[in-house]
Write an enzyme that holds these catalytic residues in place. Structure first.
Site, PDB file in Angstrom:
ATOM      1  N   ASP A  61     160.472 -13.976 -16.615  1.00  0.00           N
ATOM      2  CA  ASP A  61     160.911 -13.583 -15.281  1.00  0.00           C
ATOM      3  C   ASP A  61     160.677 -12.087 -15.050  1.00  0.00           C
ATOM      4  O   ASP A  61     159.863 -11.700 -14.230  1.00  0.00           O
ATOM      5  CB  ASP A  61     162.372 -13.997 -15.019  1.00  0.00           C
ATOM      6  CG  ASP A  61     163.365 -13.449 -16.043  1.00  0.00           C
ATOM      7  OD1 ASP A  61     162.950 -12.792 -17.022  1.00  0.00           O
ATOM      8  OD2 ASP A  61     164.585 -13.673 -15.864  1.00  0.00           O
ATOM      9  N   ASP A 120     162.009  -5.576 -18.254  1.00  0.00           N
ATOM     10  CA  ASP A 120     162.804  -4.404 -17.850  1.00  0.00           C
ATOM     11  C   ASP A 120     162.667  -3.334 -18.935  1.00  0.00           C
ATOM     12  O   ASP A 120     161.732  -2.543 -18.904  1.00  0.00           O
ATOM     13  CB  ASP A 120     164.245  -4.867 -17.625  1.00  0.00           C
ATOM     14  CG  ASP A 120     165.157  -3.780 -17.073  1.00  0.00           C
ATOM     15  OD1 ASP A 120     164.653  -2.787 -16.529  1.00  0.00           O
ATOM     16  OD2 ASP A 120     166.391  -3.921 -17.184  1.00  0.00           O
ATOM     17  N   PHE A 162     168.240  -3.958  -9.109  1.00  0.00           N
ATOM     18  CA  PHE A 162     168.615  -5.214  -9.765  1.00  0.00           C
ATOM     19  C   PHE A 162     168.249  -6.358  -8.836  1.00  0.00           C
ATOM     20  O   PHE A 162     168.723  -6.450  -7.710  1.00  0.00           O
ATOM     21  CB  PHE A 162     170.101  -5.252 -10.136  1.00  0.00           C
ATOM     22  CG  PHE A 162     170.357  -6.367 -11.100  1.00  0.00           C
ATOM     23  CD1 PHE A 162     170.117  -6.194 -12.459  1.00  0.00           C
ATOM     24  CD2 PHE A 162     170.766  -7.616 -10.655  1.00  0.00           C
ATOM     25  CE1 PHE A 162     170.296  -7.244 -13.351  1.00  0.00           C
ATOM     26  CE2 PHE A 162     170.947  -8.670 -11.543  1.00  0.00           C
ATOM     27  CZ  PHE A 162     170.712  -8.475 -12.897  1.00  0.00           C
ATOM     28  N   LEU A 163     167.389  -7.250  -9.327  1.00  0.00           N
ATOM     29  CA  LEU A 163     166.796  -8.291  -8.490  1.00  0.00           C
ATOM     30  C   LEU A 163     167.407  -9.655  -8.777  1.00  0.00           C
ATOM     31  O   LEU A 163     167.708  -9.985  -9.933  1.00  0.00           O
ATOM     32  CB  LEU A 163     165.290  -8.344  -8.745  1.00  0.00           C
ATOM     33  CG  LEU A 163     164.569  -7.007  -8.551  1.00  0.00           C
ATOM     34  CD1 LEU A 163     163.141  -7.096  -9.058  1.00  0.00           C
ATOM     35  CD2 LEU A 163     164.600  -6.586  -7.093  1.00  0.00           C
ATOM     36  N   ASP A 206     168.999 -14.195 -11.792  1.00  0.00           N
ATOM     37  CA  ASP A 206     170.435 -14.279 -11.518  1.00  0.00           C
ATOM     38  C   ASP A 206     171.167 -12.974 -11.741  1.00  0.00           C
ATOM     39  O   ASP A 206     170.690 -12.064 -12.422  1.00  0.00           O
ATOM     40  CB  ASP A 206     171.086 -15.325 -12.436  1.00  0.00           C
ATOM     41  CG  ASP A 206     171.325 -14.772 -13.838  1.00  0.00           C
ATOM     42  OD1 ASP A 206     170.360 -14.251 -14.448  1.00  0.00           O
ATOM     43  OD2 ASP A 206     172.468 -14.823 -14.316  1.00  0.00           O
ATOM     44  N   ARG A 256     170.294 -17.729  -8.288  1.00  0.00           N
ATOM     45  CA  ARG A 256     168.989 -18.239  -8.755  1.00  0.00           C
ATOM     46  C   ARG A 256     168.294 -19.082  -7.694  1.00  0.00           C
ATOM     47  O   ARG A 256     167.080 -19.169  -7.640  1.00  0.00           O
ATOM     48  CB  ARG A 256     169.166 -19.118 -10.002  1.00  0.00           C
ATOM     49  CG  ARG A 256     169.618 -18.387 -11.248  1.00  0.00           C
ATOM     50  CD  ARG A 256     169.441 -19.301 -12.465  1.00  0.00           C
ATOM     51  NE  ARG A 256     170.219 -18.869 -13.606  1.00  0.00           N
ATOM     52  CZ  ARG A 256     169.837 -17.926 -14.483  1.00  0.00           C
ATOM     53  NH1 ARG A 256     168.689 -17.311 -14.339  1.00  0.00           N
ATOM     54  NH2 ARG A 256     170.610 -17.603 -15.502  1.00  0.00           N
TER      55      ARG A 256
HETATM   56  P1  IMP Z   1     164.624  -6.453 -21.138  1.00  0.00           P
HETATM   57  O1  IMP Z   1     164.796  -7.002 -22.525  1.00  0.00           O
HETATM   58  O2  IMP Z   1     165.443  -5.215 -20.924  1.00  0.00           O
HETATM   59  O3  IMP Z   1     163.170  -6.242 -20.763  1.00  0.00           O
HETATM   60  O4  IMP Z   1     165.258  -7.473 -20.161  1.00  0.00           O
HETATM   61  C1  IMP Z   1     164.596  -8.563 -19.755  1.00  0.00           C
HETATM   62  C2  IMP Z   1     165.536  -9.630 -19.267  1.00  0.00           C
HETATM   63  O5  IMP Z   1     166.692  -9.104 -18.623  1.00  0.00           O
HETATM   64  C3  IMP Z   1     164.809 -10.415 -18.220  1.00  0.00           C
HETATM   65  O6  IMP Z   1     164.096 -11.471 -18.810  1.00  0.00           O
HETATM   66  C4  IMP Z   1     165.935 -10.870 -17.331  1.00  0.00           C
HETATM   67  O7  IMP Z   1     166.479 -12.076 -17.829  1.00  0.00           O
HETATM   68  C5  IMP Z   1     166.955  -9.775 -17.426  1.00  0.00           C
HETATM   69  N1  IMP Z   1     166.788  -8.831 -16.300  1.00  0.00           N
HETATM   70  C6  IMP Z   1     166.282  -7.577 -16.323  1.00  0.00           C
HETATM   71  N2  IMP Z   1     166.275  -7.010 -15.120  1.00  0.00           N
HETATM   72  C7  IMP Z   1     166.787  -7.950 -14.286  1.00  0.00           C
HETATM   73  C8  IMP Z   1     167.016  -7.974 -12.862  1.00  0.00           C
HETATM   74  O8  IMP Z   1     166.734  -7.040 -12.102  1.00  0.00           O
HETATM   75  N3  IMP Z   1     167.548  -9.121 -12.385  1.00  0.00           N
HETATM   76  C9  IMP Z   1     167.843 -10.197 -13.164  1.00  0.00           C
HETATM   77  N4  IMP Z   1     167.640 -10.219 -14.491  1.00  0.00           N
HETATM   78  C10 IMP Z   1     167.110  -9.097 -15.044  1.00  0.00           C
HETATM   79 MG    MG Z   2     164.900 -13.269 -19.319  1.00  0.00          MG
END
Ligand code: IMP
Ligand code: MG
Length: 177
Positions: free
Chosen positions: A101, A104, A153-154, A160, A166
């Protein structure tokens, strides 16, 4: 129930998402060069994107599902990634497309990429609906990024906040007042 202090701002509407999904599918088709493709959906966030994307791909495509979790009820990563549900398919010698998805900080994808690479696929590429750059801490490759969005934050289209939103057809930014 969504909290009344939470407000939504439209970021990408469903028509733009659908158009981008079609182009991504063309790029993925060019990369796979007619070979069988194993697509992997990272639950839960990618499930709607994945369902739309695979329907734009040509035969043969197989599908696997795994579940990773790095978020609790907050809007920040817990800093730890857990594989809550593993694949029921073997990736060895297969051409694999991992469908995420959002990238981040990059930690979840780094952990997932390493886990899949260690199982010796013939090729591995990542398609992520959103490549969010502002909080990136881990350099990870996203071969097929859907949308580059710097920050915010999306929610919606599978994404979600605390298991809400969702089902929205568009990608929206969540604001707290
Ligand atoms: P990361 O490990 O920090 O890259 O986080 C990735 C995961 O965090 C994604 O796969 C999402 O499930 C969740 N996430 C990060 N940013 C967002 C957002 O803006 N909205 C919803 N879920 C997010
Ligand atoms: Mg994820």
């Amino acid at each position: 129930m969504p909290n009344p202090s939470e407000q939504l701002k439209l970021v990408i509407d469903s028509a733009r998402i659908a158009a981008r999904v079609r182009t991504l599918a063309q790029e993925i088709e060019a990369w796979r060069q007619g070979e069988p493709l194993l697509t992997i959906c990272v639950l839960k966030g990618a499930f709607i994107f994945f369902a739309d994307l695979v329907r734009q791909l040509s035969h043969p495509v197989s599908m696997g599902f795994l579940r990773a979790s790095s978020y609790g009820k907050q809007d920040r990563s817990s800093g730890q990634v857990r594989l809550q549900m593993d694949l029921d398919l073997d990736v060895r010698d297969k051409r694999v497309l991992l469908v995420e998805d959002i990238v981040d900080t990059g930690l979840s994808l780094k952990v997932l990429r390493e886990a899949l690479e260690s199982r010796n696929p013939a090729a591995l590429a990542v398609c992520a609906l959103v490549d969010k750059s502002e909080r990136r801490e881990y350099a990870v490759n996203v071969e097929f990024p859907g949308f580059h969005i710097r920050k915010g934050f999306l929610v919606g289209y599978g994404l979600d906040y605390a298991e809400c939103y969702r089902e929205l057809p568009d990608i929206c930014e969540l604001h707290f007042s």
